[in-house]
Each structure stands twice: as structure tokens, then as C-alpha cells.
Design a protein around this motif. Sequence first.
Motif, PDB file in Angstrom:
ATOM      1  N   ARG A   1      -3.274  -1.617  -4.746  1.00  0.00           N
ATOM      2  CA  ARG A   1      -4.460  -2.122  -4.054  1.00  0.00           C
ATOM      3  C   ARG A   1      -4.231  -3.573  -3.659  1.00  0.00           C
ATOM      4  O   ARG A   1      -3.686  -4.363  -4.440  1.00  0.00           O
ATOM      5  CB  ARG A   1      -5.680  -2.022  -4.968  1.00  0.00           C
ATOM      6  CG  ARG A   1      -6.993  -2.386  -4.268  1.00  0.00           C
ATOM      7  CD  ARG A   1      -8.179  -2.127  -5.172  1.00  0.00           C
ATOM      8  NE  ARG A   1      -8.278  -3.076  -6.252  1.00  0.00           N
ATOM      9  CZ  ARG A   1      -8.460  -2.761  -7.527  1.00  0.00           C
ATOM     10  NH1 ARG A   1      -8.526  -1.500  -7.921  1.00  0.00           N
ATOM     11  NH2 ARG A   1      -8.550  -3.701  -8.453  1.00  0.00           N
TER      12      ARG A   1
ATOM     13  N   LYS B   1       0.822  -1.213   0.000  1.00  0.00           N
ATOM     14  CA  LYS B   1       0.000   0.000   0.000  1.00  0.00           C
ATOM     15  C   LYS B   1       0.857   1.264   0.000  1.00  0.00           C
ATOM     16  O   LYS B   1       0.449   2.299  -0.536  1.00  0.00           O
ATOM     17  CB  LYS B   1      -0.953  -0.020   1.191  1.00  0.00           C
ATOM     18  CG  LYS B   1      -2.022  -1.108   1.069  1.00  0.00           C
ATOM     19  CD  LYS B   1      -3.018  -1.084   2.209  1.00  0.00           C
ATOM     20  CE  LYS B   1      -3.988   0.059   2.053  1.00  0.00           C
ATOM     21  NZ  LYS B   1      -5.101  -0.030   3.042  1.00  0.00           N
TER      22      LYS B   1
ATOM     23  N   ASP C   1      -7.435  -3.809   1.260  1.00  0.00           N
ATOM     24  CA  ASP C   1      -8.503  -3.051   0.595  1.00  0.00           C
ATOM     25  C   ASP C   1      -9.690  -3.928   0.254  1.00  0.00           C
ATOM     26  O   ASP C   1     -10.843  -3.492   0.323  1.00  0.00           O
ATOM     27  CB  ASP C   1      -7.974  -2.418  -0.700  1.00  0.00           C
ATOM     28  CG  ASP C   1      -6.818  -1.471  -0.438  1.00  0.00           C
ATOM     29  OD1 ASP C   1      -7.037  -0.456   0.236  1.00  0.00           O
ATOM     30  OD2 ASP C   1      -5.709  -1.770  -0.905  1.00  0.00           O
TER      31      ASP C   1
END
Length: 237
Positions: free
Chosen positions: A127, A122, A148
Motif C-alpha cells: 500500500r 503496488k 492508495d
Amino acid sequence: MTKLSVNINKIATLRNARGGDVPNVVEAAKMIESFGAEGITVHPRPDERHIRYADVRDLKPVLNTEFNIEGKPISQFTNLVLEIKPAQVTLVPDAEDAITSNAGWDTVKHEDYLKEVIAGFKEQGIRTSIFVDPVKEMIEGAAKTGTDRIELYTEAFAVDYAKGDPNAAKAYAECAELAHQLGLGVNAGHDLSLDNLKFFKDNVPHLAEVSIGHALISEALYMGLEKTIQEYLKLLK
């Protein structure tokens, strides 16, 4: 609309069977994009028995859709992802001798490990998604890692659906709803096909993306690649 990401591992498996470069995975990926797929997925393994690390490097500059790299975050894999910086990395707890992915993460047991790995991705704007079984405890554990998204491991659904079980998607629907409440995006993949995808999509809420490879490439042998992708896109609308 749920996005379709096509896993091209089976195309690489076919290529590797003859030791040459036919079919060419880069050209195949470009064609798949041109036929309407919204993403390309690869799952390189340490033995490179299908997608090779070199393939991942070759694909990155030519893709116009989302690139999703799946795999177990050993150092070789992690370094590749940080080099390529795909749109998404999906973490899968592959056993070394597994023919294909066969279980999701124990996100409770491996919470600290996953937190560390995910934080590194991240920081680079990648993602993250965690491959999980449809178990609420695992969804709650995933939320604590900083990921995520989750990717629901759908083999059990496919088996139960084939048996005619009307509740085949029930646990998945409940876990998808819980994930959504916890602020996680929901992906799904493994053994989804033209036969079972509509039922899954109709019964599982908040589905952002499906990753489909084996069934799609197999169906394309009969129907052609472009028509097969178009049929999947119709089911996902």
C-alpha cells in the motif's frame, strides 16, 4: 477508529547516542505493539542517523501489526522496501540536510516520477501513501499518481492550534474530504500530540491512521510508554 502507528525513530536516536544497543529498537517495537498500538513506523534516512537499514530488516519478522516505512524513494530506499514488503510505504520528499520532514510533495510537478515509483510498489502488493501539504491542488495531483492514500503533513496545524486558532484544522478537513471523494485513504502525521490530537481527530473526517513519534516518545518520558499509548488510543476512539 483511527489507527495509531508509532514512529520509533526517536528510540533509535537515543540508542545511537551511546553507540550500543540500548534501548533495543526491536524490543521497544514489540512492547509498543503489546501496549495496543496498531502499527510501527520507521523512517530510515541515507545517513542512518536514527533508524538503520539493518533495523528495518530486524523488525520485519517480529512485528504483528502494520509496518509502515517512510522515506524518499532513492534507489537504496526503494530496494529496501521491495525487499521487506511492508504493509505500507509512505513517500516523503526529504531534503538531504533536513533535520526532519518539512514539506509535502509537489504532486503536480512530480506526477510522472511518483506514478513510476508507486506502480513498482503496488505490483508487490505494498500500500502506498504520499506525504502532502493541506493544499487541494496537491490532493488532486496525488489522485493522479495511483497512490492508495495521502498523509497530511500536520506541522502547520500544530503551530496554529498552539496559537489558539479555531480554524487550525479547516484546510485539513477540506483536503481530507476531497481525498475521500477522489477515492484516497487519509493518514496524518507530524507534531501531533496528546495536546492537539483530539481537536484534529474531531475536525478532520475519514482519518484512517496517524503516525506519531517525537511527541509520543517525549511524553512517555514523563508518563511511561504504556500509559502514553493508552492515552493516545483513548483520543482516537
